[in-house]
Design a protein around this motif. Structure first.
Motif, PDB file in Angstrom:
ATOM      1  N   LEU A 272      36.335  48.044  30.241  1.00  0.00           N
ATOM      2  CA  LEU A 272      35.541  47.931  31.467  1.00  0.00           C
ATOM      3  C   LEU A 272      34.246  47.164  31.228  1.00  0.00           C
ATOM      4  O   LEU A 272      33.841  46.338  32.057  1.00  0.00           O
ATOM      5  N   LEU A 273      33.594  47.401  30.090  1.00  0.00           N
ATOM      6  CA  LEU A 273      32.290  46.803  29.820  1.00  0.00           C
ATOM      7  C   LEU A 273      32.360  45.467  29.090  1.00  0.00           C
ATOM      8  O   LEU A 273      31.338  44.888  28.739  1.00  0.00           O
ATOM      9  N   THR A 274      33.576  44.961  28.889  1.00  0.00           N
ATOM     10  CA  THR A 274      33.743  43.639  28.276  1.00  0.00           C
ATOM     11  C   THR A 274      33.363  42.556  29.285  1.00  0.00           C
ATOM     12  O   THR A 274      33.832  42.585  30.425  1.00  0.00           O
ATOM     13  N   PRO A 275      32.529  41.593  28.900  1.00  0.00           N
ATOM     14  CA  PRO A 275      32.184  40.507  29.832  1.00  0.00           C
ATOM     15  C   PRO A 275      33.419  39.718  30.242  1.00  0.00           C
ATOM     16  O   PRO A 275      34.271  39.402  29.409  1.00  0.00           O
ATOM     17  N   PHE A 276      33.528  39.432  31.528  1.00  0.00           N
ATOM     18  CA  PHE A 276      34.644  38.630  32.030  1.00  0.00           C
ATOM     19  C   PHE A 276      34.343  37.154  31.800  1.00  0.00           C
ATOM     20  O   PHE A 276      33.210  36.710  31.960  1.00  0.00           O
ATOM     21  N   ASN A 277      35.361  36.399  31.424  1.00  0.00           N
ATOM     22  CA  ASN A 277      35.177  34.988  31.074  1.00  0.00           C
ATOM     23  C   ASN A 277      35.448  34.095  32.287  1.00  0.00           C
ATOM     24  O   ASN A 277      36.556  33.600  32.483  1.00  0.00           O
ATOM     25  N   TYR A 278      34.430  33.882  33.112  1.00  0.00           N
ATOM     26  CA  TYR A 278      34.539  32.960  34.241  1.00  0.00           C
ATOM     27  C   TYR A 278      34.456  31.528  33.731  1.00  0.00           C
ATOM     28  O   TYR A 278      33.780  31.239  32.737  1.00  0.00           O
ATOM     29  N   GLU A 279      35.117  30.602  34.407  1.00  0.00           N
ATOM     30  CA  GLU A 279      34.973  29.188  34.059  1.00  0.00           C
ATOM     31  C   GLU A 279      33.532  28.738  34.280  1.00  0.00           C
ATOM     32  O   GLU A 279      32.962  28.002  33.467  1.00  0.00           O
ATOM     33  N   ILE A 280      32.956  29.152  35.397  1.00  0.00           N
ATOM     34  CA  ILE A 280      31.539  28.916  35.656  1.00  0.00           C
ATOM     35  C   ILE A 280      30.813  30.195  35.265  1.00  0.00           C
ATOM     36  O   ILE A 280      30.953  31.227  35.918  1.00  0.00           O
ATOM     37  N   LYS A 281      30.071  30.173  34.201  1.00  0.00           N
ATOM     38  CA  LYS A 281      29.548  31.376  33.562  1.00  0.00           C
ATOM     39  C   LYS A 281      28.706  32.234  34.505  1.00  0.00           C
ATOM     40  O   LYS A 281      27.917  31.743  35.294  1.00  0.00           O
ATOM     41  N   ARG A 282      28.919  33.541  34.366  1.00  0.00           N
ATOM     42  CA  ARG A 282      28.150  34.528  35.108  1.00  0.00           C
ATOM     43  C   ARG A 282      28.235  35.840  34.359  1.00  0.00           C
ATOM     44  O   ARG A 282      29.276  36.172  33.793  1.00  0.00           O
ATOM     45  N   ASP A 283      27.145  36.596  34.287  1.00  0.00           N
ATOM     46  CA  ASP A 283      27.142  37.870  33.573  1.00  0.00           C
ATOM     47  C   ASP A 283      27.721  38.964  34.464  1.00  0.00           C
ATOM     48  O   ASP A 283      27.086  39.400  35.424  1.00  0.00           O
ATOM     49  N   PHE A 284      28.925  39.407  34.127  1.00  0.00           N
ATOM     50  CA  PHE A 284      29.600  40.481  34.838  1.00  0.00           C
ATOM     51  C   PHE A 284      30.727  40.964  33.948  1.00  0.00           C
ATOM     52  O   PHE A 284      31.348  40.181  33.220  1.00  0.00           O
ATOM     53  N   THR A 285      30.995  42.266  33.970  1.00  0.00           N
ATOM     54  CA  THR A 285      32.068  42.804  33.142  1.00  0.00           C
ATOM     55  C   THR A 285      33.347  42.910  33.972  1.00  0.00           C
ATOM     56  O   THR A 285      33.430  42.395  35.080  1.00  0.00           O
ATOM     57  N   TYR A 286      34.330  43.619  33.417  1.00  0.00           N
ATOM     58  CA  TYR A 286      35.577  43.844  34.146  1.00  0.00           C
ATOM     59  C   TYR A 286      35.411  44.949  35.199  1.00  0.00           C
ATOM     60  O   TYR A 286      36.202  45.872  35.271  1.00  0.00           O
ATOM     61  N   GLY A 287      34.341  44.844  35.981  1.00  0.00           N
ATOM     62  CA  GLY A 287      34.161  45.800  37.062  1.00  0.00           C
ATOM     63  C   GLY A 287      32.730  46.176  37.371  1.00  0.00           C
ATOM     64  O   GLY A 287      32.436  46.647  38.474  1.00  0.00           O
ATOM     65  N   LEU A 288      31.813  46.006  36.425  1.00  0.00           N
ATOM     66  CA  LEU A 288      30.413  46.367  36.638  1.00  0.00           C
ATOM     67  C   LEU A 288      29.511  45.170  36.394  1.00  0.00           C
ATOM     68  O   LEU A 288      29.847  44.272  35.617  1.00  0.00           O
ATOM     69  N   ASP A 289      28.362  45.206  37.054  1.00  0.00           N
ATOM     70  CA  ASP A 289      27.388  44.148  36.835  1.00  0.00           C
ATOM     71  C   ASP A 289      26.808  44.266  35.430  1.00  0.00           C
ATOM     72  O   ASP A 289      26.614  45.372  34.911  1.00  0.00           O
ATOM     73  N   LEU A 290      26.548  43.138  34.808  1.00  0.00           N
ATOM     74  CA  LEU A 290      25.923  43.075  33.492  1.00  0.00           C
ATOM     75  C   LEU A 290      24.569  42.410  33.714  1.00  0.00           C
ATOM     76  O   LEU A 290      24.500  41.221  34.028  1.00  0.00           O
ATOM     77  N   ILE A 291      23.511  43.194  33.578  1.00  0.00           N
ATOM     78  CA  ILE A 291      22.185  42.708  33.940  1.00  0.00           C
ATOM     79  C   ILE A 291      21.342  42.513  32.692  1.00  0.00           C
ATOM     80  O   ILE A 291      21.162  43.442  31.892  1.00  0.00           O
TER      81      ILE A 291
END
Length: 350
Positions: A272-291
């Motif tokens: 859940l807390l692993t950062p999701f790999n967007y093509e256009i980078k953004r800080d967010f995990t597999y469900g929660l905001d990463l601030i």
């Protein structure tokens, strides 16, 4: 003599710890008084949890301005989009039960989708990377009408490319829950995550409905004493994206169960807390905001510019902030994330 020295040492340690706790609580109180004035917040409730212990819990101000009713432990606050925290955990509970997976296409469960939607996956819904048009544009319509309209809208981008905050994602998760477990997402959350929280946790999307102990959201203006009741209305088919209302005590108890792995396992939390790999980078995990703010990393969600749930894992800190006014950013004020971060800095003092 040694025994007396031992007792004296224990007493001194206790007084030192108690004195530090009192100092931290006073600093947090001062911080809240300041931000209430800055953002013009009528009332709020705050809990700060460190190493599993509640080190600060307090109610501030008014739950209802008209009747001068103070915030109490019985006060229900609308969570708005912080509801998504519980919805995300519900999805991972089904994943642990092997009833769905992150890589499932949504078409594995829903057979009436437009062709361009069919390869969107569960992970894209959780990470707001679906690229789907937003059903929130049709909130005033009945579900069937809203569905037909959003189905006719153009896809924004290919799934996984970028972050785009979207209520359609959780509307689809709600429909998937009905297919997989025969319950609405809101029903599942109440039954599984809050089984004994009668009257202290409810789903209700109409912010103007008269409900015992509900603190209505207020639209406030910074540097003004003028307020309007927030008349947001979430239809039932959007429950799970928002519409959960609860007391601070119920949220604290929920967090305790989350920390003790009673909802999902530690292994699942890691996913859940692993950062999701967007093509256009953004800080967010597999469900929660990463601030990332002031060199601090935290996970969680905020809702309605009024509520926040944040976990500072490197500090073993959790902050739950529930308010009935809006922390609206201005050129001088940075909003709810900065407020939560300031509280965390105070609470982390050794």
């Amino acid at each position: 003599m040694k025994y007396l020295f031992f007792l004296t040492s224990i007493l001194c340690s206790f007084l030192a710890i108690n004195g530090k706790a009192q100092t931290i609580n006073k600093e947090i109180d001062n911080c809240i008084v300041k931000v209430q004035k800055q953002y013009n917040i009528p009332g709020l409730a705050l809990a700060v949890i460190r190493n599993g212990e509640v080190i600060h819990k307090k109610n501030y101000g008014l739950a209802n301005i008209e009747m001068a009713v103070p915030v109490t432990d019985k006060t229900l606050f609308p969570l708005f989009s912080t509801t998504k925290v519980m919805s995300v955990i519900a999805v991972y509970q089904l994943i642990e039960q092997s009833k769905l997976s992150l890589d499932n296409n949504i078409s594995d469960f829903l057979d009436d989708l437009p062709n361009s939607w069919r390869k969107v996956q569960i992970k894209n819904l959780l990470t707001h990377s679906s690229g789907l048009p937003d059903i929130v544009n049709y909130t005033n319509d009945k579900e069937e009408d809203a569905k037909q309209k959003v189905y006719g809208d153009t896809l924004k981008f290919i799934a996984g490319k970028q972050f785009d905050y979207n209520q359609t994602n959780f509307w689809l998760l709600n429909r998937i829950f009905q297919k997989v477990v025969g319950k609405k997402l809101s029903e599942y959350i109440i039954e599984v995550q809050f089984p004994s929280s009668l009257k202290s946790v409810i789903f209700e999307g109409n912010n103007l409905k008269v409900i015992e102990n509900l603190s209505y959201g207020y639209v406030n203006t910074v540097n003004s004493n003028q307020f309007l009741k927030r008349n947001w209305n979430f239809p039932e088919y959007e429950y799970g994206a928002a519409a959960l209302n609860m007391t601070l005590n119920s949220f604290i108890e929920w967090n305790k169960k989350f920390d003790n792995n009673e909802f999902i396992s530690e292994k699942t939390k890691t996913q859940l807390l692993t950062p999701f790999n967007y093509e256009i980078k953004r800080d967010f995990t597999y469900g929660l905001d990463l601030i990332k703010l002031n060199d601090d990393i935290s996970y969680g969600f905020s809702g309605g510019v009024s509520t926040a749930f944040r976990k500072f894992t490197n500090k073993n800190l959790t902050i739950i902030l529930l308010a009935n006014g809006m922390f609206i950013p201005t050129d001088k004020l940075n909003g709810i994330n900065e407020v939560v971060n300031d509280i965390a800095i105070i609470a982390a003092k050794k």
